[in-house]
Design an enzyme around this catalytic site. Sequence first.
Site, PDB file in Angstrom:
ATOM      1  N   CYS A 174      -4.879  -3.321   3.402  1.00 49.19           N
ATOM      2  CA  CYS A 174      -4.775  -3.007   4.931  1.00 49.19           C
ATOM      3  C   CYS A 174      -5.827  -3.140   5.814  1.00 49.19           C
ATOM      4  O   CYS A 174      -6.088  -4.312   6.139  1.00 49.19           O
ATOM      5  CB  CYS A 174      -4.092  -1.663   4.669  1.00 49.19           C
ATOM      6  N   GLU A 216       0.731  -1.052   0.013  1.00 49.18           N
ATOM      7  CA  GLU A 216      -0.091  -0.123  -0.203  1.00 49.18           C
ATOM      8  C   GLU A 216       0.935   1.194   0.074  1.00 49.18           C
ATOM      9  O   GLU A 216       2.007   1.233   0.759  1.00 49.18           O
ATOM     10  CB  GLU A 216      -1.239  -0.055   1.043  1.00 49.18           C
ATOM     11  N   LYS A 274     -10.072   0.446  -2.122  1.00 47.65           N
ATOM     12  CA  LYS A 274     -10.099   0.183  -0.734  1.00 47.65           C
ATOM     13  C   LYS A 274     -11.367   0.414  -0.116  1.00 47.65           C
ATOM     14  O   LYS A 274     -11.837   1.661  -0.279  1.00 47.65           O
ATOM     15  CB  LYS A 274      -8.895   0.940   0.056  1.00 47.65           C
TER      16      LYS A 274
END
Length: 284
Positions: free
Chosen positions: A167, A40, A122
Amino acid sequence: MKIAAIQMVSSPDAGRNLARACELMAQAAAGGAEAVALPEYFCLMGLQDRDKLAIAERDLAVAPDAAAPLQRALASAARELGVWVLGGTLPIACEGAAAGERVRNSVCVYAPDGQRAARYDKIHLFRFNNGREAYDEGQVLERGEQPVTVDLRARDGRTWRTGLSVCYDLRFPELFRAMSFKPGQPPCDLIAVPAAFTYTTGEAHWELLLRARAVENQAYVIAPAQGGRHENGRRTWGHSLIIDPWGQVLACLPEGEGVVMAELDAERLAAVRSQLPALQHRLL
């Protein structure tokens, strides 16, 4: 299929980060990797969150004539190295009301011919405040909406269905269930989790959560991470991992830049799912 997780300690200089990412991808390809995954924010760990806006790119699928140096560089790397590239995350400009004020934190996946195979934005945006550290991705990021999977075809002809996440998504097991139980599709064989976990949260939860996602979905996990002290003062946890479907850690890099590699073993995957057919036993 050999896969590689690339760990970086990215800086506020996007050009320098991109050059280093390309060097590490070439190193992985030279070691026999067929798929390489970046962390990321591989392209920028800015001095402040809004720095992402300055390097945001229009999606080339929407605006094919856009400059988009990050997207073009990842596509070129995939084509020149002959590997799948799971491009960590990069900021994709929002359209409409959020244009100029928000970006999407996007994973772009490129096939060995350089063509983009998937994009995932995301979904879950990180917010944390323990009195010493404070983060709120929602100040700059616009969340995505849809789970995304992509089929990575190995050189031996075997296809590895891969679920994409980023993440903080790791803390939401329902996302991974949604990817593995799409109607009419087989479950994921591999889950990708590019990340920039903070040192505080990573030390407590990173490996625990990754191994849980591997075990409960009976899938391999590749987790390329940011790992070290950044120029903006932030410290990330690192510990880029590759984990097998039984939860065994196959490779790990605790801190600093580098590459970790491991083999995806179709027989191992089949054996775990056959001996403990938990995916077949799911009722809810």
